[in-house]
Design a protein around this motif. Sequence first.
Motif, short mmCIF file in Angstrom:
data_model
loop_
_atom_site.label_atom_id
_atom_site.label_comp_id
_atom_site.label_asym_id
_atom_site.label_seq_id
_atom_site.Cartn_x
_atom_site.Cartn_y
_atom_site.Cartn_z
N ARG A 8 0.85 -1.14 -0.08
CA ARG A 8 -0.07 0.19 0.10
C ARG A 8 0.82 1.20 -0.03
O ARG A 8 0.43 2.11 -0.53
CB ARG A 8 -0.83 -0.01 1.24
N SER A 9 1.82 1.38 0.79
CA SER A 9 2.82 2.41 0.83
C SER A 9 3.53 2.83 -0.37
O SER A 9 3.74 3.76 -1.06
CB SER A 9 3.90 2.10 1.74
N ARG A 10 3.93 1.38 -1.31
CA ARG A 10 4.56 1.82 -2.36
C ARG A 10 3.59 2.15 -3.44
O ARG A 10 3.92 2.90 -4.40
CB ARG A 10 5.04 0.21 -2.72
N ARG A 11 2.31 1.55 -3.46
CA ARG A 11 1.31 1.84 -4.48
C ARG A 11 0.89 3.65 -4.35
O ARG A 11 0.88 4.32 -5.03
CB ARG A 11 0.16 1.06 -3.88
N ARG A 12 0.79 4.09 -2.87
CA ARG A 12 0.65 5.36 -2.65
C ARG A 12 1.77 6.09 -3.38
O ARG A 12 1.51 7.29 -3.80
CB ARG A 12 0.51 5.67 -1.16
N ALA A 17 3.78 9.74 -7.53
CA ALA A 17 4.95 9.93 -8.47
C ALA A 17 4.23 10.19 -9.74
O ALA A 17 4.63 11.21 -10.29
CB ALA A 17 5.90 9.18 -8.13
N VAL A 18 3.46 9.27 -10.15
CA VAL A 18 2.87 9.51 -11.50
C VAL A 18 2.03 10.48 -11.57
O VAL A 18 2.12 11.35 -12.63
CB VAL A 18 1.91 8.09 -11.63
N THR A 19 1.32 11.09 -10.74
CA THR A 19 0.53 12.15 -10.50
C THR A 19 1.50 13.52 -10.70
O THR A 19 0.90 14.28 -11.74
CB THR A 19 -0.24 12.40 -9.27
N VAL A 20 2.44 13.59 -10.29
CA VAL A 20 3.41 14.77 -10.08
C VAL A 20 4.02 14.58 -11.50
O VAL A 20 4.05 15.93 -12.31
CB VAL A 20 4.49 14.81 -8.92
#
Length: 198
Positions: A8-12, A17-20
């Motif tokens: 979950r942490s990795r997914r968040r 990162a993809v959003t930025v």
Amino acid sequence: MNQDGTDRSRRRFLTGAVTVVGGAGVVATAVPFLSYWQPSARAQAAGAPVEVDISKLEPGQRISLEWRGKPIWVFRRSEDMLAKLPELNDRLRDPESSVESQQPPYAQNETRSIRPEVGVLNPICTHLGCIPLYRPEVGSVDADWPGGLFCPCHGSKFDMAGRVFQGVPAPTNLEVPPYWYPEENRIVVGEHQDGGAA
């Protein structure tokens, strides 16, 4: 549970990162696209209207800009400068600005401007095309100088409305370009208020 928490942490992190990176990509794409719609420096020099902020322009000061490859001066006249204009009429070649091609109809008046306190001129001497010196201070050229523009090339003199004095080489007044006020402290040089180009 540990692995599930890590996932979950990795997914968040990956989602953030993809959003930025995606947002930066959108901005990087949008900026050139939007700037494409702004007139280029070349287009402005070729005739696109130029907008100038005059909110900080004090009496006696001027702003220099360029329109159609020509210099344009926007300056603020003080109450004293305005009071002197009618006193100079008998010393001027064309005090009524009767040559229609020298200014738009809305500037064919004593101050050759829309608002008396703000002047807009193309400061190219009508004799041989030199650029006059901006000398608004009384006595700054000679003891009889009322303030205005003085051409050092051949001695032509213009008052603070760009009207030419008698007995100098320049045959006509300085040109007033088309301009208008979209806001109280903004001037658009290069078009008339109805949006018509010069």
